[in-house]
Scaffold this motif. Structure first.
Motif, PDB file in Angstrom:
ATOM      1  N   MET A 121       0.861  -1.186   0.000  1.00  0.00           N
ATOM      2  CA  MET A 121       0.000   0.000   0.000  1.00  0.00           C
ATOM      3  C   MET A 121       0.891   1.227   0.000  1.00  0.00           C
ATOM      4  SD  MET A 121      -1.241   0.276   3.985  1.00  0.00           S
ATOM      5  CE  MET A 121      -1.849  -1.377   4.118  1.00  0.00           C
ATOM      6  N   THR A 122       0.297   2.366  -0.326  1.00  0.00           N
ATOM      7  CA  THR A 122       1.020   3.629  -0.225  1.00  0.00           C
ATOM      8  C   THR A 122       0.353   4.476   0.848  1.00  0.00           C
ATOM      9  OG1 THR A 122      -0.284   4.548  -2.049  1.00  0.00           O
ATOM     10  CG2 THR A 122       1.877   3.617  -2.597  1.00  0.00           C
ATOM     11  N   VAL A 123       1.188   5.119   1.675  1.00  0.00           N
ATOM     12  CA  VAL A 123       0.714   5.861   2.841  1.00  0.00           C
ATOM     13  C   VAL A 123       1.464   7.189   2.926  1.00  0.00           C
ATOM     14  CG1 VAL A 123       0.491   5.792   5.373  1.00  0.00           C
ATOM     15  CG2 VAL A 123       0.258   3.685   4.046  1.00  0.00           C
ATOM     16  N   ILE A 124       0.760   8.231   3.322  1.00  0.00           N
ATOM     17  CA  ILE A 124       1.399   9.528   3.565  1.00  0.00           C
ATOM     18  C   ILE A 124       2.087   9.433   4.930  1.00  0.00           C
ATOM     19  CG2 ILE A 124       1.050  12.028   3.763  1.00  0.00           C
ATOM     20  CD1 ILE A 124      -1.655  11.621   2.333  1.00  0.00           C
ATOM     21  N   THR A 125       3.310   8.931   4.944  1.00  0.00           N
ATOM     22  CA  THR A 125       3.971   8.637   6.220  1.00  0.00           C
ATOM     23  C   THR A 125       4.538   9.878   6.891  1.00  0.00           C
ATOM     24  OG1 THR A 125       5.979   8.049   5.000  1.00  0.00           O
ATOM     25  CG2 THR A 125       4.509   6.243   5.639  1.00  0.00           C
ATOM     26  N   HIS A 126       5.059  10.832   6.123  1.00  0.00           N
ATOM     27  CA  HIS A 126       5.700  12.004   6.739  1.00  0.00           C
ATOM     28  C   HIS A 126       4.697  12.960   7.369  1.00  0.00           C
ATOM     29  CE1 HIS A 126       9.908  11.737   4.739  1.00  0.00           C
ATOM     30  NE2 HIS A 126       9.453  10.577   5.100  1.00  0.00           N
ATOM     31  N   HIS A 127       3.592  13.215   6.711  1.00  0.00           N
ATOM     32  CA  HIS A 127       2.603  14.160   7.227  1.00  0.00           C
ATOM     33  C   HIS A 127       1.493  13.475   8.014  1.00  0.00           C
ATOM     34  CE1 HIS A 127       4.642  16.631   4.240  1.00  0.00           C
ATOM     35  NE2 HIS A 127       4.214  17.663   4.935  1.00  0.00           N
ATOM     36  N   ARG A 128       1.469  12.156   8.016  1.00  0.00           N
ATOM     37  CA  ARG A 128       0.446  11.404   8.749  1.00  0.00           C
ATOM     38  C   ARG A 128       1.098  10.270   9.545  1.00  0.00           C
ATOM     39  NH1 ARG A 128      -4.517  10.899   7.012  1.00  0.00           N
ATOM     40  NH2 ARG A 128      -4.836  10.380   9.166  1.00  0.00           N
ATOM     41  N   PRO A 129       1.999  10.594  10.480  1.00  0.00           N
ATOM     42  CA  PRO A 129       2.712   9.538  11.211  1.00  0.00           C
ATOM     43  C   PRO A 129       1.775   8.626  11.997  1.00  0.00           C
ATOM     44  CG  PRO A 129       3.103  11.686  12.213  1.00  0.00           C
ATOM     45  CD  PRO A 129       2.389  11.933  10.915  1.00  0.00           C
ATOM     46  N   GLY A 162       4.618  19.144  -2.159  1.00  0.00           N
ATOM     47  CA  GLY A 162       5.652  18.139  -1.960  1.00  0.00           C
ATOM     48  C   GLY A 162       5.231  16.888  -1.218  1.00  0.00           C
ATOM     49  N   LEU A 163       3.950  16.666  -1.035  1.00  0.00           N
ATOM     50  CA  LEU A 163       3.514  15.441  -0.373  1.00  0.00           C
ATOM     51  C   LEU A 163       3.927  14.227  -1.205  1.00  0.00           C
ATOM     52  CD1 LEU A 163      -0.145  16.184   0.792  1.00  0.00           C
ATOM     53  CD2 LEU A 163       1.868  15.932   2.223  1.00  0.00           C
ATOM     54  N   THR A 164       4.371  13.194  -0.531  1.00  0.00           N
ATOM     55  CA  THR A 164       4.703  11.942  -1.205  1.00  0.00           C
ATOM     56  C   THR A 164       4.062  10.781  -0.455  1.00  0.00           C
ATOM     57  OG1 THR A 164       6.743  11.699   0.056  1.00  0.00           O
ATOM     58  CG2 THR A 164       6.920  12.749  -2.115  1.00  0.00           C
ATOM     59  N   LEU A 165       3.991   9.669  -1.134  1.00  0.00           N
ATOM     60  CA  LEU A 165       3.467   8.436  -0.571  1.00  0.00           C
ATOM     61  C   LEU A 165       4.624   7.453  -0.390  1.00  0.00           C
ATOM     62  CD1 LEU A 165       0.466   8.134  -3.014  1.00  0.00           C
ATOM     63  CD2 LEU A 165       0.275   8.500  -0.556  1.00  0.00           C
TER      64      LEU A 165
END
Length: 173
Positions: A121-129, A162-165
């Motif tokens: 899966m892909t997750v917004i890890t940096h902005h959604r810890p 700059g959001l990444t998954l």
């Protein structure tokens, strides 16, 4: 009320879009998984939902409480794994175990019906810890591999540049 699962049927489209958009925006309750501070607009529309279902073998897994849609997730078979996306729980039910049950059911489908060995899966890890931590507690690992967003909402309504998954993965072996 007992929860049960079934697969998407064409008559589910409107309810499914409403659920995913409510979970994404935080509307309809006090859910903790929304992305309203990151994105403007709806998460998904009819055209995008139907295009996801065009992938061979793909499906939405629906979690119901009685006749009411409590949550869902999208599954797509890959060569050696499965992709899981759009895990969404009705905001008023978040924190009550629905998401965990959906993950378990998706893992069961991939393992027992598709003979899959892992889920990605892909997750917004940096902005959604807190979201990454939710998946880590369920055995998913961060991979350090990233990708950019390709969904329409991100192209038109991204509030944070700059959001990444990050790809996360769980072995089912």
């Amino acid at each position: 009320m007992a929860r049960h699962f079934r697969r998407y049927q064409p008559g589910d489209t409107t309810a499914l879009i409403k659920l995913i958009n409510a979970a994404s925006s935080g509307g309809g309750g006090s859910g903790w998984t929304h992305e309203a501070e990151l994105f403007a607009g709806d998460r998904i529309d009819t055209a995008e939902l139907l295009s996801l279902l065009e992938a061979p073998g793909s499906m939405f897994v629906l979690c119901l409480e009685g006749a009411d849609l409590a949550g869902c997730a999208y599954l797509k078979p890959l060569e050696d794994a499965a992709y899981l996306g759009l895990l969404a729980v009705r905001p008023a039910l978040q924190g009550g175990g629905v998401g965990k049950e959906i993950l378990r059911e998706c893992e069961r489908i991939v393992r027992d019906e598709w003979d899959g060995v892992s889920i990605r899966m892909t997750v917004i890890t940096h902005h959604r810890p807190e979201l990454a931590a939710f998946y880590e507690r369920r055995g998913y690992s961060r991979t350090g591999r990233y990708k950019s967003f390709d969904r329409l909402q991100a192209q038109t309504g991204m509030k944070v540049p700059g959001l990444t998954l990050e790809w996360m993965e769980k072995s089912l072996a």
